[in-house]
Design a protein around this motif. Structure first.
Motif, PDB file in Angstrom:
ATOM      1  N   LYS A  44      -2.580 158.128  74.852  1.00  0.00           N
ATOM      2  CA  LYS A  44      -2.775 159.088  75.940  1.00  0.00           C
ATOM      3  C   LYS A  44      -2.786 158.280  77.220  1.00  0.00           C
ATOM      4  O   LYS A  44      -2.632 157.068  77.204  1.00  0.00           O
ATOM      5  CB  LYS A  44      -4.096 159.846  75.758  1.00  0.00           C
ATOM      6  N   TRP A  45      -3.047 158.942  78.324  1.00  0.00           N
ATOM      7  CA  TRP A  45      -2.952 158.287  79.626  1.00  0.00           C
ATOM      8  C   TRP A  45      -3.762 156.994  79.697  1.00  0.00           C
ATOM      9  O   TRP A  45      -3.243 155.948  80.070  1.00  0.00           O
ATOM     10  CB  TRP A  45      -3.385 159.268  80.715  1.00  0.00           C
ATOM     11  N   LEU A  46      -5.036 157.011  79.315  1.00  0.00           N
ATOM     12  CA  LEU A  46      -5.873 155.816  79.348  1.00  0.00           C
ATOM     13  C   LEU A  46      -6.457 155.448  77.993  1.00  0.00           C
ATOM     14  O   LEU A  46      -7.284 154.552  77.900  1.00  0.00           O
ATOM     15  CB  LEU A  46      -7.019 155.998  80.364  1.00  0.00           C
ATOM     16  N   LYS A  47      -6.056 156.127  76.940  1.00  0.00           N
ATOM     17  CA  LYS A  47      -6.594 155.892  75.599  1.00  0.00           C
ATOM     18  C   LYS A  47      -5.654 154.977  74.818  1.00  0.00           C
ATOM     19  O   LYS A  47      -4.526 155.362  74.511  1.00  0.00           O
ATOM     20  CB  LYS A  47      -6.772 157.228  74.870  1.00  0.00           C
ATOM     21  N   PRO A  48      -6.113 153.750  74.488  1.00  0.00           N
ATOM     22  CA  PRO A  48      -5.244 152.866  73.712  1.00  0.00           C
ATOM     23  C   PRO A  48      -5.038 153.383  72.286  1.00  0.00           C
ATOM     24  O   PRO A  48      -5.880 154.097  71.748  1.00  0.00           O
ATOM     25  CB  PRO A  48      -6.000 151.540  73.676  1.00  0.00           C
ATOM     26  N   VAL A  49      -3.928 152.994  71.699  1.00  0.00           N
ATOM     27  CA  VAL A  49      -3.674 153.311  70.296  1.00  0.00           C
ATOM     28  C   VAL A  49      -4.672 152.532  69.446  1.00  0.00           C
ATOM     29  O   VAL A  49      -5.247 151.540  69.895  1.00  0.00           O
ATOM     30  CB  VAL A  49      -2.224 152.952  69.884  1.00  0.00           C
ATOM     31  N   ASP A  50      -4.886 152.990  68.216  1.00  0.00           N
ATOM     32  CA  ASP A  50      -5.780 152.264  67.320  1.00  0.00           C
ATOM     33  C   ASP A  50      -5.147 150.949  66.881  1.00  0.00           C
ATOM     34  O   ASP A  50      -5.806 149.913  66.845  1.00  0.00           O
ATOM     35  CB  ASP A  50      -6.128 153.111  66.099  1.00  0.00           C
ATOM     36  N   ARG A  51      -3.865 151.001  66.516  1.00  0.00           N
ATOM     37  CA  ARG A  51      -3.122 149.817  66.071  1.00  0.00           C
ATOM     38  C   ARG A  51      -1.707 149.867  66.633  1.00  0.00           C
ATOM     39  O   ARG A  51      -1.121 150.933  66.750  1.00  0.00           O
ATOM     40  CB  ARG A  51      -3.015 149.780  64.548  1.00  0.00           C
ATOM     41  N   CYS A  52      -1.190 148.699  66.928  1.00  0.00           N
ATOM     42  CA  CYS A  52       0.206 148.607  67.362  1.00  0.00           C
ATOM     43  C   CYS A  52       1.095 148.893  66.163  1.00  0.00           C
ATOM     44  O   CYS A  52       0.905 148.316  65.094  1.00  0.00           O
ATOM     45  CB  CYS A  52       0.490 147.207  67.908  1.00  0.00           C
ATOM     46  N   ARG A  53       2.059 149.771  66.332  1.00  0.00           N
ATOM     47  CA  ARG A  53       2.935 150.114  65.213  1.00  0.00           C
ATOM     48  C   ARG A  53       3.940 149.014  64.929  1.00  0.00           C
ATOM     49  O   ARG A  53       4.527 148.981  63.867  1.00  0.00           O
ATOM     50  CB  ARG A  53       3.635 151.444  65.460  1.00  0.00           C
ATOM     51  N   ALA A  54       4.118 148.090  65.855  1.00  0.00           N
ATOM     52  CA  ALA A  54       5.083 147.003  65.642  1.00  0.00           C
ATOM     53  C   ALA A  54       4.457 145.769  64.987  1.00  0.00           C
ATOM     54  O   ALA A  54       5.028 145.197  64.082  1.00  0.00           O
ATOM     55  CB  ALA A  54       5.735 146.616  66.963  1.00  0.00           C
ATOM     56  N   CYS A  55       3.258 145.365  65.452  1.00  0.00           N
ATOM     57  CA  CYS A  55       2.668 144.129  64.927  1.00  0.00           C
ATOM     58  C   CYS A  55       1.351 144.341  64.194  1.00  0.00           C
ATOM     59  O   CYS A  55       0.836 143.418  63.567  1.00  0.00           O
ATOM     60  CB  CYS A  55       2.462 143.113  66.045  1.00  0.00           C
ATOM     61  N   GLY A  56       0.765 145.543  64.286  1.00  0.00           N
ATOM     62  CA  GLY A  56      -0.469 145.838  63.575  1.00  0.00           C
ATOM     63  C   GLY A  56      -1.740 145.413  64.284  1.00  0.00           C
ATOM     64  O   GLY A  56      -2.830 145.510  63.716  1.00  0.00           O
ATOM     65  N   GLN A  57      -1.645 144.929  65.524  1.00  0.00           N
ATOM     66  CA  GLN A  57      -2.828 144.495  66.266  1.00  0.00           C
ATOM     67  C   GLN A  57      -3.803 145.661  66.424  1.00  0.00           C
ATOM     68  O   GLN A  57      -3.413 146.759  66.792  1.00  0.00           O
ATOM     69  CB  GLN A  57      -2.426 143.968  67.644  1.00  0.00           C
ATOM     70  N   ASP A  58      -5.069 145.403  66.136  1.00  0.00           N
ATOM     71  CA  ASP A  58      -6.126 146.409  66.265  1.00  0.00           C
ATOM     72  C   ASP A  58      -6.575 146.468  67.720  1.00  0.00           C
ATOM     73  O   ASP A  58      -7.131 145.503  68.241  1.00  0.00           O
ATOM     74  CB  ASP A  58      -7.300 146.021  65.359  1.00  0.00           C
ATOM     75  N   TRP A  59      -6.349 147.608  68.382  1.00  0.00           N
ATOM     76  CA  TRP A  59      -6.732 147.762  69.783  1.00  0.00           C
ATOM     77  C   TRP A  59      -8.029 148.543  69.948  1.00  0.00           C
ATOM     78  O   TRP A  59      -8.428 148.851  71.066  1.00  0.00           O
ATOM     79  CB  TRP A  59      -5.599 148.416  70.585  1.00  0.00           C
ATOM     80  N   THR A  60      -8.703 148.890  68.850  1.00  0.00           N
ATOM     81  CA  THR A  60      -9.972 149.610  68.961  1.00  0.00           C
ATOM     82  C   THR A  60     -11.068 148.718  69.538  1.00  0.00           C
ATOM     83  O   THR A  60     -12.100 149.221  69.969  1.00  0.00           O
ATOM     84  CB  THR A  60     -10.428 150.157  67.596  1.00  0.00           C
ATOM     85  N   LEU A  61     -10.849 147.410  69.564  1.00  0.00           N
ATOM     86  CA  LEU A  61     -11.834 146.473  70.096  1.00  0.00           C
ATOM     87  C   LEU A  61     -11.832 146.428  71.621  1.00  0.00           C
ATOM     88  O   LEU A  61     -12.770 145.911  72.220  1.00  0.00           O
ATOM     89  CB  LEU A  61     -11.550 145.065  69.555  1.00  0.00           C
ATOM     90  N   ALA A  62     -10.784 146.929  72.249  1.00  0.00           N
ATOM     91  CA  ALA A  62     -10.641 146.849  73.705  1.00  0.00           C
ATOM     92  C   ALA A  62     -11.711 147.681  74.405  1.00  0.00           C
ATOM     93  O   ALA A  62     -11.911 148.847  74.085  1.00  0.00           O
ATOM     94  CB  ALA A  62      -9.258 147.327  74.125  1.00  0.00           C
ATOM     95  N   ARG A  63     -12.387 147.059  75.369  1.00  0.00           N
ATOM     96  CA  ARG A  63     -13.413 147.728  76.163  1.00  0.00           C
ATOM     97  C   ARG A  63     -13.193 147.391  77.630  1.00  0.00           C
ATOM     98  O   ARG A  63     -13.787 146.454  78.160  1.00  0.00           O
ATOM     99  CB  ARG A  63     -14.814 147.277  75.740  1.00  0.00           C
ATOM    100  N   ALA A  64     -12.338 148.123  78.294  1.00  0.00           N
ATOM    101  CA  ALA A  64     -12.039 147.846  79.695  1.00  0.00           C
ATOM    102  C   ALA A  64     -13.081 148.467  80.630  1.00  0.00           C
ATOM    103  O   ALA A  64     -13.240 148.016  81.761  1.00  0.00           O
ATOM    104  CB  ALA A  64     -10.652 148.348  80.043  1.00  0.00           C
ATOM    105  N   ASP A  65     -13.764 149.517  80.188  1.00  0.00           N
ATOM    106  CA  ASP A  65     -14.799 150.202  80.960  1.00  0.00           C
ATOM    107  C   ASP A  65     -14.322 150.552  82.369  1.00  0.00           C
ATOM    108  O   ASP A  65     -13.296 151.175  82.519  1.00  0.00           O
ATOM    109  CB  ASP A  65     -16.095 149.398  80.969  1.00  0.00           C
ATOM    110  N   ASP A  66     -15.067 150.133  83.399  1.00  0.00           N
ATOM    111  CA  ASP A  66     -14.753 150.531  84.775  1.00  0.00           C
ATOM    112  C   ASP A  66     -13.910 149.518  85.537  1.00  0.00           C
ATOM    113  O   ASP A  66     -13.527 149.783  86.678  1.00  0.00           O
ATOM    114  CB  ASP A  66     -16.047 150.775  85.558  1.00  0.00           C
TER     115      ASP A  66
END
Length: 147
Positions: A44-66
């Motif tokens: 979505k606009w600011l919501k990262p994917v859970d995992r990259c469909r190309a390399c499998g990297q887990d993006w649920t760890l990302a915490r960009a906050d403000d």
């Protein structure tokens, strides 16, 4: 898994790690996976994917906050300050007329800058190995394991 499944990983093309942070940031800012550049970073606009469909990297760890909002507001203010001064001093525009131009322009600039800034911040977190990300860097040393 089906090829249309968003969690399917493309093993035919191994991840090509970026050589520098700036390459990872460019990938993230363009909405692509900072690790491989192949998959989308946002679902979505600011919501990262859970995992990259190309390399499998887990993006649920990302915490960009403000941080992306602060950076976008900071950049917008510094880009629009000279314009505000020019409109009011050089064109003798009233404060109300200048505000009618500056406020919509500032709003658009901040909103358009949020996603690229968030992508670059997520790339920085991944590059530095923050928040549980595995620190991965390509071997750029000219001599590897030489004794």
């Amino acid at each position: 898994m089906t090829p249309t499944d968003s969690t399917a990983i493309d093993h035919a093309h191994p991840a090509e790690l970026p050589a520098t942070y700036w390459q990872a940031a460019r990938r993230g800012a363009s909405g692509h996976c900072p690790r491989c550049g192949g998959g989308e970073l946002f679902r979505k606009w600011l919501k990262p994917v859970d995992r990259c469909r190309a390399c499998g990297q887990d993006w649920t760890l990302a915490r960009a906050d403000d941080i992306p909002a602060y950076i976008a507001i900071f950049a917008t203010g510094h880009l629009l300050a000279p314009l505000m001064i020019m409109l009011i001093l050089d064109f003798d525009m009233s404060s109300w007329a200048a505000s009618a131009i500056i406020i919509p322009l500032a709003t658009a600039m901040v909103l358009l800058g949020l996603q690229p800034t968030k992508g670059a911040v997520i790339a920085l977190q991944w590059w530095l190995g923050m928040l549980g990300f595995k620190r991965e860097r390509p071997d750029t040393s000219p001599i590897s394991d030489r004794k």
